[in-house]
Design an enzyme around this catalytic site. Structure first.
Site, PDB file in Angstrom:
ATOM      1  N   LYS A  46      14.145 -27.437  37.646  1.00  0.00           N
ATOM      2  CA  LYS A  46      13.752 -28.527  37.167  1.00  0.00           C
ATOM      3  C   LYS A  46      14.348 -29.467  36.533  1.00  0.00           C
ATOM      4  O   LYS A  46      14.320 -30.831  36.717  1.00  0.00           O
ATOM      5  CB  LYS A  46      12.354 -28.613  36.462  1.00  0.00           C
ATOM      6  CG  LYS A  46      12.477 -27.658  34.856  1.00  0.00           C
ATOM      7  CD  LYS A  46      11.352 -27.843  34.046  1.00  0.00           C
ATOM      8  CE  LYS A  46      11.845 -26.961  32.626  1.00  0.00           C
ATOM      9  NZ  LYS A  46      12.429 -27.927  32.024  1.00  0.00           N
ATOM     10  N   THR A  47      15.364 -28.902  35.651  1.00  0.00           N
ATOM     11  CA  THR A  47      16.454 -29.734  34.797  1.00  0.00           C
ATOM     12  C   THR A  47      17.351 -30.367  35.785  1.00  0.00           C
ATOM     13  O   THR A  47      17.826 -31.478  35.798  1.00  0.00           O
ATOM     14  CB  THR A  47      17.150 -28.873  33.676  1.00  0.00           C
ATOM     15  OG1 THR A  47      16.077 -28.303  32.997  1.00  0.00           O
ATOM     16  CG2 THR A  47      18.221 -29.894  33.090  1.00  0.00           C
ATOM     17  N   ASP A  84      11.087 -34.809  30.538  1.00  0.00           N
ATOM     18  CA  ASP A  84      11.255 -33.357  30.559  1.00  0.00           C
ATOM     19  C   ASP A  84      10.068 -32.570  29.910  1.00  0.00           C
ATOM     20  O   ASP A  84       9.760 -32.807  28.907  1.00  0.00           O
ATOM     21  CB  ASP A  84      12.458 -32.897  30.310  1.00  0.00           C
ATOM     22  CG  ASP A  84      12.923 -31.326  30.985  1.00  0.00           C
ATOM     23  OD1 ASP A  84      12.194 -30.951  31.578  1.00  0.00           O
ATOM     24  OD2 ASP A  84      13.742 -30.820  30.126  1.00  0.00           O
ATOM     25  N   GLU A  85       9.714 -31.440  30.364  1.00  0.00           N
ATOM     26  CA  GLU A  85       8.642 -30.547  29.552  1.00  0.00           C
ATOM     27  C   GLU A  85       7.696 -31.339  29.299  1.00  0.00           C
ATOM     28  O   GLU A  85       7.098 -31.181  28.246  1.00  0.00           O
ATOM     29  CB  GLU A  85       9.349 -29.645  28.317  1.00  0.00           C
ATOM     30  CG  GLU A  85      10.703 -29.085  28.665  1.00  0.00           C
ATOM     31  CD  GLU A  85      10.332 -27.648  29.345  1.00  0.00           C
ATOM     32  OE1 GLU A  85       9.250 -27.396  29.550  1.00  0.00           O
ATOM     33  OE2 GLU A  85      11.352 -26.910  29.191  1.00  0.00           O
ATOM     34  N   GLN A  93       3.258 -22.913  31.855  1.00  0.00           N
ATOM     35  CA  GLN A  93       3.883 -22.580  30.747  1.00  0.00           C
ATOM     36  C   GLN A  93       3.605 -23.358  29.554  1.00  0.00           C
ATOM     37  O   GLN A  93       4.472 -23.585  28.548  1.00  0.00           O
ATOM     38  CB  GLN A  93       5.343 -22.818  31.111  1.00  0.00           C
ATOM     39  CG  GLN A  93       5.863 -21.746  32.251  1.00  0.00           C
ATOM     40  CD  GLN A  93       7.281 -21.992  32.202  1.00  0.00           C
ATOM     41  OE1 GLN A  93       8.305 -21.453  31.184  1.00  0.00           O
ATOM     42  NE2 GLN A  93       7.885 -22.339  33.438  1.00  0.00           N
ATOM     43  N   ARG A 146      10.652 -14.385  32.851  1.00  0.00           N
ATOM     44  CA  ARG A 146      11.890 -14.487  32.112  1.00  0.00           C
ATOM     45  C   ARG A 146      12.685 -13.423  32.937  1.00  0.00           C
ATOM     46  O   ARG A 146      14.072 -13.542  32.711  1.00  0.00           O
ATOM     47  CB  ARG A 146      11.749 -13.965  30.617  1.00  0.00           C
ATOM     48  CG  ARG A 146      10.958 -14.856  29.659  1.00  0.00           C
ATOM     49  CD  ARG A 146      11.189 -16.304  29.733  1.00  0.00           C
ATOM     50  NE  ARG A 146      10.537 -16.805  30.646  1.00  0.00           N
ATOM     51  CZ  ARG A 146      10.699 -18.051  31.390  1.00  0.00           C
ATOM     52  NH1 ARG A 146      11.678 -18.647  30.969  1.00  0.00           N
ATOM     53  NH2 ARG A 146       9.687 -18.704  31.867  1.00  0.00           N
TER      54      ARG A 146
END
Length: 722
Positions: free
Chosen positions: A33-34, A219-220, A250, A602
């Site tokens: 995503k980044t 973002d996020e 998330q 993770r």
């Protein structure tokens, strides 16, 4: 431009090159995503011929902002990189520096940090005659922060206050705001709140920025709170070009004010939204992703997506069932040692848990096995402030000459014994070659240096310590510790000191009590000096520092955004994961499931899921049921008997688990609602409910003398009486 998107997959390319207008990119864990967000910025600069000042991008931490700026600079060059890339607070500060005068702020306003805010609250509390022992400045600061993030001013806070504490906090809020205005100062929460007020109240300022920024990127997005969302909408109000990237699966920070509704209802807020999904994962194996997908599918509040990988299927997840929490810690060590025989270093292994208090047993086991470890985002259990406070009390009981411990606790909790008083006491004792306690008991000595009221408080403290010392030879260590905690009202001290952290710190206190009970049982009733020796040896890390890396330990919240080759998720039990405070409300349970999903995703290669059949709570073993989330993982994704045989040290569950039933058999015993049963500790009672089967059979019993308890017959047999 072809070079910018050539290395991206088809879904990433579609997101990067999406046409103008509102775009929501639902980006799963490990899907890049980044990379998409930063490439989108570069694409906009190249294709739309925008000036760098016409793009604004938000993220949540300074570290993330630095990374975003660095990545964009690598793509377009530092001289062409937008300079409005930063956190919400940093952006608010820029706007307020330029236009804060419209709100009555001078341009050189000061920003108060946490310490400044606390000092201001202490001062106004004194002016209002509010006792900071009853309502502490950190507690008030937490309430004010909550009110500000809800855009609730002092008058509204006072009108909606419930109970004495909130009423007093609202009084302090009013005085605090007056003090900030008098000092031409803002606190951290004001940087967003006052920016929102500025844009709402002054349309020309809103038009200035909404006209300047042709594209707003976030973002996020799942972590935005209502005020941040209002700020985003205001800046995108003229053109509607908002590009939001996030993962609703998330969203795990509702306790910090984040609202998943911002993402779930995005299309309602921004009509004509183009919804895109990033589902190809570049981090985890296929089996880990299938497990994560299966678990999160049980949530209703989500946009929906299905992570997949073109990489290897990998190894099945390993569920490690343990008799108790001590065996869980031992099994963790065994698993860590097994992993280190493969192609991994200690730093490749990460242990996750729901609450910080869980680390104590895990730390003890790793130390005993001389396996170096690192606590991330927290401190080692025996270094935590509340643990050190209580150990200092015990040390002072054991050793009257322990000046360091005496000075630590003489005013903790607060007893109106300030630094000047304590300093005079220490000088007096040193002059007479006495311990502080001896100086306190010598008639008339304290009055030479201290006012009568202070002398009385010093004597009262050391009288309490002397009573504990007198009782110590005949008192078990856990009982002595529990007595100290109760008589100094330590849990109330935690709540009054910092309400936000009181729950976690209280769990650490409870875990220290558990450690004392474990010592008492293992040592056959060992004395206080032995317990303190054991703690001192356990907490000594010197022998474990060898420069070859360390196993990481951290909470799942801390692990968000990170990835590791091998992940051990401990405490996979109902009342821990999901947490007991969250199981009764659907939206809270769903956030706990998202937390478990974050933990699973993770891992790059392997996942271990550990759970215990019983844990100490308040020093007493109570049964624990394997987490409902484990039952949501398809059986074919879990390591079975063949693989277990290759690693006999790790206990495995049955290959499959039957559905919960109304009444079942266990070892030829039939339990059913209404049955009278006998428990070796809790005595007789009546079965209220029967759930599960086999090793996970759970019987809820209303005991005559101990109330309702949940019992796992596998570990705590129940004898039917009818």
């Amino acid at each position: 431009m072809t070079n910018l998107v050539a290395a991206l997959n088809a879904a990433q390319q579609e997101a990067v090159t999406a046409s103008a207008g509102p775009v929501l990119v639902v980006a799963g864990a490990g899907t890049g995503k980044t990379r998409v967000l930063t490439t989108r910025i570069a694409w906009l600069l190249a294709e739309s011929k925008l000036h760098p000042a016409q793009i604004i991008a938000f993220t949540f931490t300074n570290r993330a902002a630095r990374e975003m700026r660095s990545r964009v600079a690598d793509l377009v060059g530092a001289e062409s990189s937008p300079y409005w890339i930063g956190t919400f607070h940093a952006t608010g500060l820029k706007i307020l520096r330029a236009h804060g005068d419209r709100l009555g702020l001078e341009r050189n306003f000061t920003i108060y940090d946490t310490d400044d805010s606390l000092r201001t609250l202490k001062r106004v509390a004194g002016e209002l005659g509010v006792d900071v022992k009853q309502i502490s400045p950190p507690l008030v600061r937490g309430l004010i922060s909550r009110w500000k993030n809800e855009d609730c001013g002092p008058a509204a806070a006072a009108a909606g206050a419930h109970g004495h504490i909130e009423e007093q906090a609202a009084r302090l809020y009013t005085a605090y705001e007056e003090q900030l205005r008098a000092c031409n100062a803002l606190d951290f929460d004001d940087l967003i709140l006052r920016t929102v007020h500025l844009l709402e109240q002054h349309d020309d300022v809103r038009l200035h920025y909404a006209g300047r920024f042709q594209h707003v990127l976030v973002d996020e997005f799942q972590d935005t709170n209502p005020l941040q969302f209002i700020l985003i909408k205001a800046l995108a109000s003229e053109h509607g070009n908002i590009f939001a990237v996030g993962d609703d699966d998330q969203s795990i920070y509702s306790w910090r004010g984040a609202s998943i509704a911002n993402m779930l209802n995005f299309e309602e807020f921004f009509p004509g939204t183009r919804l895109l999904r990033l589902e190809q994962n570049y981090r985890s194996t296929g089996l880990i992703l299938r497990a994560a997908n299966a678990v999160i599918a049980h949530n209703r509040q989500r946009k929906g997506k299905n992570l997949w990988t073109s990489g290897a299927e990998g190894e099945r997840l390993r569920i490690v069932s343990c008799v108790d929490a001590e065996e869980e810690a031992a099994s963790l060590v065994t698993a860590v040692q097994a992993e280190l025989t493969r192609d991994l270093k200690r730093s490749d292994l990460t242990v996750l848990y729901r609450t910080n208090a869980q680390s104590r047993l895990l730390e003890d086991a790793l130390r005993r096995a001389t396996i170096p470890y690192l606590i991330v985002g927290s401190v080692h259990f025996y270094e935590r402030r509340e643990v050190r406070d209580l150990l200092a009390y015990l040390k002072l009981v054991a050793n009257p000459r322990d000046l360091v411990s005496a000075l630590r606790v003489i005013n903790t909790p607060r007893r109106k014994l300030g630094d000047v008083t304590v300093g005079r006491l220490a000088e007096l004792a040193a002059r007479e070659d006495l311990t502080l306690g001896e100086a306190a008991t010598r008639p008339g000595l304290l009055e030479e240096q201290l006012p009568p009221a202070a002398a009385r408080r010093v004597r009262a403290f050391f009288s309490m310590v002397a009573a504990w010392r007198a009782a110590e030879p005949e008192t078990a260590v856990p009982s002595l510790l529990e007595r100290i905690i109760a008589e100094i009202d330590y849990l109330q001290h935690l709540a009054a000191t910092d309400a936000d952290s009181a729950s976690d710190r209280g769990e650490n206190v409870a875990e220290l009590v558990n450690a004392a009970h474990a010592f008492h049982e293992a040592s056959g009733g060992g004395r206080l000096a032995q317990f303190l020796e054991q703690v001192a040896l356990i907490s000594d890390q010197d022998a474990l520092t060898d420069g070859e890396g360390a196993v990481r330990l951290m909470t799942i919240h801390t692990a968000k955004g990170l990835e590791f080759p091998v992940v051990f998720i401990t405490g996979c039990e109902d009342d821990l994961l999901p947490h007991a405070s969250s199981v009764w409300e659907d939206h809270l349970l769903e956030e706990e499931r998202r937390l478990f999903y974050v933990a699973l995703t993770r891992a790059r290669r392997r996942v271990y899921l550990l759970h215990a059949g019983r844990r100490r709570r308040a020093g007493v073993y109570e049964p624990s049921l394997a987490s409902r989330f484990l039952r949501e993982i398809p059986a074919e994704l879990v390591a079975g008997a063949a693989e277990a045989a290759a690693r006999p040290a790790l206990r495995q569950p049955a290959a499959s688990e039957a559905a919960w039933e109304a009444d079942v058999y266990h070892d030829e015993i039939h339990y059913y609602a209404g049955q009278t049963v006998l428990h070796s500790t809790f005595g007789s009672g009546v079965v209220a409910r029967v759930e599960g089967s086999g090793d996970n059979l759970l019987v809820t019993v209303e005991f005559n003398d101990h109330g309702r308890k949940q019992v796992l017959p596998k570990y705590a047999p129940l004898r039917p009486l009818d």
